[in-house]
Design an enzyme around this catalytic site. Sequence first.
Site, PDB file in Angstrom:
ATOM      1  N   ALA A  65       0.949  -1.121   0.067  1.00 61.67           N
ATOM      2  CA  ALA A  65      -0.135   0.068   0.095  1.00 61.67           C
ATOM      3  C   ALA A  65       0.988   1.276   0.056  1.00 61.67           C
ATOM      4  O   ALA A  65       1.923   1.089   0.399  1.00 61.67           O
ATOM      5  CB  ALA A  65      -0.986  -0.062   1.302  1.00 61.67           C
ATOM      6  N   GLY A 109       0.626  -4.942   0.851  1.00 65.10           N
ATOM      7  CA  GLY A 109      -0.613  -5.124  -0.053  1.00 65.10           C
ATOM      8  C   GLY A 109      -0.031  -5.681  -1.520  1.00 65.10           C
ATOM      9  O   GLY A 109      -1.056  -6.456  -2.019  1.00 65.10           O
ATOM     10  N   GLU A 112      -0.518  -9.421  -0.708  1.00 64.03           N
ATOM     11  CA  GLU A 112      -1.946  -9.720  -0.542  1.00 64.03           C
ATOM     12  C   GLU A 112      -2.596  -9.534  -2.041  1.00 64.03           C
ATOM     13  O   GLU A 112      -3.525 -10.693  -1.920  1.00 64.03           O
ATOM     14  CB  GLU A 112      -2.318  -8.531   0.429  1.00 64.03           C
ATOM     15  CG  GLU A 112      -1.846  -8.708   1.746  1.00 64.03           C
ATOM     16  CD  GLU A 112      -2.236  -7.738   2.914  1.00 64.03           C
ATOM     17  OE1 GLU A 112      -1.865  -6.451   2.351  1.00 64.03           O
ATOM     18  OE2 GLU A 112      -2.638  -7.863   3.654  1.00 64.03           O
ATOM     19  N   GLU A 132       4.329  -4.948   7.393  1.00 63.88           N
ATOM     20  CA  GLU A 132       3.614  -3.924   7.974  1.00 63.88           C
ATOM     21  C   GLU A 132       3.892  -3.593   9.324  1.00 63.88           C
ATOM     22  O   GLU A 132       3.990  -2.548   9.831  1.00 63.88           O
ATOM     23  CB  GLU A 132       1.971  -4.254   7.879  1.00 63.88           C
ATOM     24  CG  GLU A 132       1.670  -4.368   6.393  1.00 63.88           C
ATOM     25  CD  GLU A 132       1.639  -5.341   5.605  1.00 63.88           C
ATOM     26  OE1 GLU A 132       2.454  -6.303   5.972  1.00 63.88           O
ATOM     27  OE2 GLU A 132       0.855  -5.658   4.631  1.00 63.88           O
TER      28      GLU A 132
HETATM   29  N1  CAA Z   1       4.634   3.326  -0.260  1.00 62.73           N
HETATM   30  C1  CAA Z   1       5.061   4.626  -0.981  1.00 62.73           C
HETATM   31  N2  CAA Z   1       6.252   4.638  -1.491  1.00 62.73           N
HETATM   32  C2  CAA Z   1       6.955   3.557  -1.837  1.00 62.73           C
HETATM   33  C3  CAA Z   1       6.620   2.245  -1.060  1.00 62.73           C
HETATM   34  C4  CAA Z   1       5.381   1.934  -0.457  1.00 62.73           C
HETATM   35  N3  CAA Z   1       5.135   0.961  -0.098  1.00 62.73           N
HETATM   36  N4  CAA Z   1       7.742   1.470  -1.423  1.00 62.73           N
HETATM   37  C5  CAA Z   1       8.706   2.218  -1.846  1.00 62.73           C
HETATM   38  N5  CAA Z   1       8.081   3.390  -2.035  1.00 62.73           N
HETATM   39  C6  CAA Z   1       8.828   4.703  -2.764  1.00 62.73           C
HETATM   40  C7  CAA Z   1      10.199   5.132  -1.925  1.00 62.73           C
HETATM   41  O1  CAA Z   1       9.798   5.749  -0.949  1.00 62.73           O
HETATM   42  C8  CAA Z   1      10.966   5.718  -2.931  1.00 62.73           C
HETATM   43  O2  CAA Z   1      10.348   6.929  -3.414  1.00 62.73           O
HETATM   44  P1  CAA Z   1      11.385   8.243  -3.267  1.00 62.73           P
HETATM   45  O3  CAA Z   1      12.414   7.811  -4.310  1.00 62.73           O
HETATM   46  O4  CAA Z   1      10.660   9.380  -3.519  1.00 62.73           O
HETATM   47  O5  CAA Z   1      12.233   8.318  -2.013  1.00 62.73           O
HETATM   48  C9  CAA Z   1      10.654   4.779  -4.027  1.00 62.73           C
HETATM   49  O6  CAA Z   1       9.542   4.070  -3.777  1.00 62.73           O
HETATM   50  C10 CAA Z   1      11.843   3.738  -4.258  1.00 62.73           C
HETATM   51  O7  CAA Z   1      12.189   2.956  -2.807  1.00 62.73           O
HETATM   52  P2  CAA Z   1      13.430   2.811  -2.043  1.00 62.73           P
HETATM   53  O8  CAA Z   1      14.284   3.837  -2.474  1.00 62.73           O
HETATM   54  O9  CAA Z   1      13.087   2.386  -0.724  1.00 62.73           O
HETATM   55  O10 CAA Z   1      14.121   1.552  -2.870  1.00 62.73           O
HETATM   56  P3  CAA Z   1      14.843   0.525  -2.321  1.00 62.73           P
HETATM   57  O11 CAA Z   1      15.264  -0.252  -3.421  1.00 62.73           O
HETATM   58  O12 CAA Z   1      16.030   1.134  -1.433  1.00 62.73           O
HETATM   59  O13 CAA Z   1      13.989  -0.438  -1.457  1.00 62.73           O
HETATM   60  C11 CAA Z   1      11.985  -1.545  -0.531  1.00 62.73           C
HETATM   61  C12 CAA Z   1      13.030  -1.133  -1.724  1.00 62.73           C
HETATM   62  C13 CAA Z   1      12.612  -2.664   0.414  1.00 62.73           C
HETATM   63  C14 CAA Z   1      10.803  -2.433  -1.131  1.00 62.73           C
HETATM   64  C15 CAA Z   1      11.812  -0.305   0.187  1.00 62.73           C
HETATM   65  O14 CAA Z   1      11.172   0.499  -0.598  1.00 62.73           O
HETATM   66  C16 CAA Z   1      10.419  -0.675   1.171  1.00 62.73           C
HETATM   67  O15 CAA Z   1      10.748  -1.252   2.363  1.00 62.73           O
HETATM   68  N6  CAA Z   1       9.236  -0.267   0.903  1.00 62.73           N
HETATM   69  C17 CAA Z   1       8.121  -0.434   1.739  1.00 62.73           C
HETATM   70  C18 CAA Z   1       7.491  -1.923   1.673  1.00 62.73           C
HETATM   71  C19 CAA Z   1       6.507  -1.971   2.801  1.00 62.73           C
HETATM   72  O16 CAA Z   1       6.632  -1.730   4.097  1.00 62.73           O
HETATM   73  N7  CAA Z   1       5.238  -2.396   2.186  1.00 62.73           N
HETATM   74  C20 CAA Z   1       3.968  -2.385   2.935  1.00 62.73           C
HETATM   75  C21 CAA Z   1       3.322  -1.285   3.003  1.00 62.73           C
HETATM   76  S1  CAA Z   1       1.796  -1.070   4.111  1.00 62.73           S
HETATM   77  C22 CAA Z   1       0.540  -1.952   3.747  1.00 62.73           C
HETATM   78  O17 CAA Z   1       0.693  -2.627   2.485  1.00 62.73           O
HETATM   79  C23 CAA Z   1      -0.530  -2.224   4.159  1.00 62.73           C
HETATM   80  C24 CAA Z   1      -1.549  -3.572   3.710  1.00 62.73           C
HETATM   81  O18 CAA Z   1      -1.632  -4.631   4.376  1.00 62.73           O
HETATM   82  C25 CAA Z   1      -2.280  -3.116   2.584  1.00 62.73           C
END
Ligand code: CAA
Length: 258
Positions: A65, A109, A112, A132
């Site tokens: 998400a 998500g 999911e 999460e």
């Molecule tokens: N939401 C919003 N933006 C996101 C994102 C997310 N879930 N995942 C990545 N991005 C964005 C980053 O903020 C970044 O944007 P900027 O360049 O503007 O800073 C861009 O995508 C690239 O990401 P990274 O620089 O972090 O890339 P990376 O290769 O270093 O890392 C990653 C990759 C490990 C996937 C890391 O991006 C990450 O941990 N992302 C979040 C994963 C996460 O926590 N997902 C769960 C979300 S909550 C959810 O899904 C609730 C549910 O149950 C429905």
Amino acid sequence: MAYKTIQTKTEGRVGVITFDRPSALNALCDELTTELAAALEAFEADEDIGCVVLTGSAKAFAAGADIKELQDRDFVSLYMHDPFAKSWESVARFRKPIIAAVAGYALGGGCEIAMMCDFIIAAETAKFGQPEINLGVMPGAGGTQRLPRAVGKSKAMDMCLTGRMMNAEEAERAGLVSRIVAADDLLDTAMEAAEAIAAKSLPIAMMTKEAVNMAYEMGLTEGIRFERRVFQSQFATEDQKEGMAAFASKRAAHFRHR
Ligand code: CAA
């Protein structure tokens, strides 16, 4: 229809939906999930589509998400305008066969949504996770329910409580994905599977999907009864007559798909 965060195309009887929000690793913002729901609705209404492939980029199927969009939401706003119940569930509600072709991150998500599909084909680069808990929340789009059904309680607890990722090999071993292929072959393999499905009788494929999904909802006796009744009802279709006549006369079946 032109979309901003996804791309769609049709190849024969297969519809392809590609998440296309590279700047955020295909994070599932409201706009994206609304477009996804619209694309699925269009493919469901299109009689010429027999199967859909849902995919992302080489780096990410979807990184979850959109955290930046979610961070300031409060309970009442989420309750009253629940994005997961509205647009996300369109994948789970989709009645035709749908395959997730996953390369790179399928997190939160993203994992999911992949699990809402009928099966997952993974590139060897795929990484699945429910991280999460690292954000101070838990999975909110089916992860605590679909993951244990897919991989069992112990691994689901491990994934949801530690937030660690699992690679494609572990995911296949655990039963989360149906097969692993080289990253370069991912889309071709998914298309081949989708074309094979789309060549079958569409109503029979849809009933088969419905019956397998019932295994998650019903006890065994009820489930078997449901299966038997649907099996019997299939003898009212032209496709059953065609399929069995084709076998008996040693020729290929030509299903009418209705
Ligand atoms: N939401 C919003 N933006 C996101 C994102 C997310 N879930 N995942 C990545 N991005 C964005 C980053 O903020 C970044 O944007 P900027 O360049 O503007 O800073 C861009 O995508 C690239 O990401 P990274 O620089 O972090 O890339 P990376 O290769 O270093 O890392 C990653 C990759 C490990 C996937 C890391 O991006 C990450 O941990 N992302 C979040 C994963 C996460 O926590 N997902 C769960 C979300 S909550 C959810 O899904 C609730 C549910 O149950 C429905």
